[in-house]
Enzyme design. Structure first.
Site: not given
Ligand code: EZ4
Ligand code: CO
Length: 405
Positions: A150, A162, A213, A215, A239, A265, A286, A342, A405
């Site tokens: 990643r 991020y 990612d 995010h 992702e 996630e 995920r 992961e 976030w």
């Molecule tokens: O930021 O689990 O793909 N992994 C992620 C994680 C999240 C954290 C948040 O608590 O996006 O690292």
């Molecule tokens: Co993630």
């Protein structure tokens, strides 16, 4: 098999660098099992849910009735779903599967139907404060054996991308005090991301599986544009392109790009991905065992996903405990439609608190052959690290608007 009863259950909250919530269940035949109920930034809510509302109902129950206990805690609560409820149910579920596999004297993956593959392919996290630093980090992780990587990078003009560490701390934030505030710019990110991915692809060639990612920070049309701009670099997945409680948003993304999509996630139920899967809007699901109701519920999600050629890609950050990691590896080894897992290595201190049988070797992980899920908690050591209040950061746009976030 002789009948057994749950005679004791307790919650252990420990903070060897970050907070973990563990449920330990003991049975009348002298066996115990452990489960992970960690919910980053909201740990004590799960702890209280277990302590006050779940444990009193567990005492005296037959630990072998895992499905019935799952239904009892899910339907029986009347109030269904939600991350706190589902993490608590997951902790019970993982502990009960651990107990059942120990009673059967088998590693858990054998009870789950046996292995579907030799070992579990995992991906690592890499990052950089600029592209050269990212390229170094990728090279280092290839050297460690990782077969999939990643990539995340700081963005020129954006204070807090991020996935990039602050200072020399390892990435994966949880800070004490009130949540740290970060500043984010989507336009700058969309301009930079293709250049970053191109640099990695050019340096490491066409065969290295690359993941990225976003995010949850994009709108559907921004995600569609990003996916399109990355097609030439053939990502393994993009992702969390958008906040996925809006499952329909993925229709729009899908109409515009063939970049594979992964999401989930933060999901805690099969209903969170029902439309995503049945309409084939994603390629990888995920959800993690801890946040989505444990092994019992994740197997249901995986079976459903299999009908639509969606594969698993379990969340495995350092904010779920090694118990989740261990249990996930048994799950990964035994589901036919496994995609990837992961892997963020825990700190040495965390590994010491949670002794485990799983191993990493040349880019692959294996849950080990110990009976149960193979992960334990050293209670004495855990007691030396009391809970600390910690939070994930929050993100704001440059004008101060609160963002994802
Ligand atoms: O930021 O689990 O793909 N992994 C992620 C994680 C999240 C954290 C948040 O608590 O996006 O690292
Ligand atoms: Co993630």
């Amino acid at each position: 098999m002789q009948e057994s009863k749950i005679i004791d259950a307790k919650v252990i909250v420990t903070c060897p660098g970050r907070n973990f919530v563990t449920l330990k269940i003991a049975t009348s035949d002298g066996i115990y099992g452990v489960g992970d109920g960690t919910l980053n930034g909201r740990e004590l809510a799960v702890s209280a849910y277990l302590q006050e509302h779940v444990i009193p109902c567990l005492l005296g129950r037959d630990p072998d009735r895992i499905e019935d206990t799952w239904q009892y805690l899910y339907r029986g609560a009347y109030w269904r779903r939600g991350p706190v409820t589902m993490a608590a149910i997951a902790a019970v579920d993982m502990a009960l599967w651990d107990i059942k596999a120990k009673r059967a004297n088998m590693p858990l993956y054998q009870l789950l139907g046996g292995r579907c593959r030799e070992h579990v392919t995992v991906y690592s996290h890499t990052n950089g404060h600029d592209i050269p630093e990212l390229l170094d980090s990728v090279a280092k992780h290839i050297e460690l054996g990782y077969k999939a990587i990643r990539v995340q990078c700081a963005i020129p003009g954006v204070p807090d991308a991020y996935g990039v560490p602050h200072g020399d701390k390892p990435y994966e934030p949880a800070d004490s005090g009130i949540p740290r505030e970060e500043v984010w710019s989507t336009p700058k990110y969309l301009n930079f991301a293709p250049k970053m991915i191109e640099a990695v692809r050019t340096k490491f060639g066409p065969d290295l599986p690359l993941l990225h990612d976003a995010h949850h920070r994009l709108t559907p049309i921004e995600a569609a544009a990003l996916g399109k701009s990355l097609e030439d670099f053939r990502l393994f997945w993009l992702e969390d392109a958008t906040p996925a409680e809006d499952q329909q948003a993925f229709r729009l993304i899908r109409q515009h790009t063939t970049t594979p999509l992964a999401v989930g996630e933060v999901f805690n139920s099969i209903f969170d991905c029902q439309q995503l899967i049945s309409e084939r809007l994603i390629d990888y699901i995920r959800a993690s065992l801890t946040h989505a109701g444990g092994i019992t519920h994740m197997r249901r999600i995986a079976s459903f996903a299999d009908l639509y050629s969606v594969r698993t890609g379990c969340h495995g950050p350092t904010d779920v405990s090694p118990i989740c990691m261990g249990a996930a590896l048994h799950f990964d080894l035994s589901v036919p439609n496994f995609g990837i897992q992961e892997h963020m290595p825990h700190s040495a201190q965390t590994d010491e608190v949670f002794p485990h049988a799983y191993t990493f070797n040349n880019g692959y992980m294996h849950p080990g052959e110990r009976s149960g899920h193979g992960v334990d908690i050293d209670e004495k050591l855990a007691a030396r690290f009391p809970h600390k209040r910690m939070y994930l950061p929050i993100a704001r746009l440059e004008d101060g608007t609160l963002h994802n976030w």
